[in-house]
Design a protein around this motif. Structure first.
Motif, PDB file in Angstrom:
ATOM      1  N   TYR A 153       5.516   3.027   5.373  1.00  0.00           N
ATOM      2  CA  TYR A 153       6.430   2.723   4.281  1.00  0.00           C
ATOM      3  C   TYR A 153       7.069   1.374   4.572  1.00  0.00           C
ATOM      4  O   TYR A 153       7.768   1.201   5.577  1.00  0.00           O
ATOM      5  N   GLU A 173       5.049   1.381  -0.853  1.00  0.00           N
ATOM      6  CA  GLU A 173       6.287   0.653  -1.113  1.00  0.00           C
ATOM      7  C   GLU A 173       7.330   1.563  -1.744  1.00  0.00           C
ATOM      8  O   GLU A 173       8.298   1.089  -2.310  1.00  0.00           O
ATOM      9  N   GLU A 215       9.555  -1.434   2.917  1.00  0.00           N
ATOM     10  CA  GLU A 215      10.500  -1.702   1.835  1.00  0.00           C
ATOM     11  C   GLU A 215      10.148  -3.016   1.158  1.00  0.00           C
ATOM     12  O   GLU A 215       9.681  -3.953   1.812  1.00  0.00           O
ATOM     13  N   LYS A 216      10.422  -3.075  -0.130  1.00  0.00           N
ATOM     14  CA  LYS A 216      10.147  -4.315  -0.890  1.00  0.00           C
ATOM     15  C   LYS A 216      11.133  -5.404  -0.499  1.00  0.00           C
ATOM     16  O   LYS A 216      12.227  -5.178  -0.168  1.00  0.00           O
TER      17      LYS A 216
END
Length: 109
Positions: free
Chosen positions: A106, A36, A108-109
């Motif tokens: 990866y 994250e 993203e939050k």
């Protein structure tokens, strides 16, 4: 696992150079890791004196290992799947070039 070499007297000798070779090992991150954050530390071990090349769509990094066999490289990530290729080019020509590929995701939050 040294290669066999015959000297002038015809006796078989074992080359100790390749017996002491360090294989390319990646300890962090594990492949298929989900992150994250937008960068990771790639850690592992490689042959002393080697050039290491880290390649992905995000960036290419070249690093040289001088007197140590352990490495840690900060590497950027793109959103989604990141396929990172790590190649070891040993200074010692009796040690073969090695490559490892890891996938890191990866999100993203």
């Amino acid at each position: 696992k040294g290669e066999q070499i015959k000297n002038n007297a015809g006796k078989l000798l074992l080359s100790s150079t390749s017996q002491n070779a360090q294989n390319l090992e990646i300890s962090e991150p594990s492949t298929d890791a989900v992150m994250e954050v937008d960068s990771i530390s790639i850690k592992g071990k490689a042959q002393k004196g080697s050039f290491l090349v880290f390649q992905s769509a995000a960036k290419d990094i070249v690093s040289k290992l001088d007197k140590v066999s352990e490495f840690s490289v900060k590497f950027p990530l793109l959103v989604g799947e990141n396929i990172i290729s790590i190649t070891m080019y040993p200074q010692d020509k009796t040690v073969r070039t090695q490559e490892k590929t890891i996938k890191v995701y990866y999100l993203e939050k």
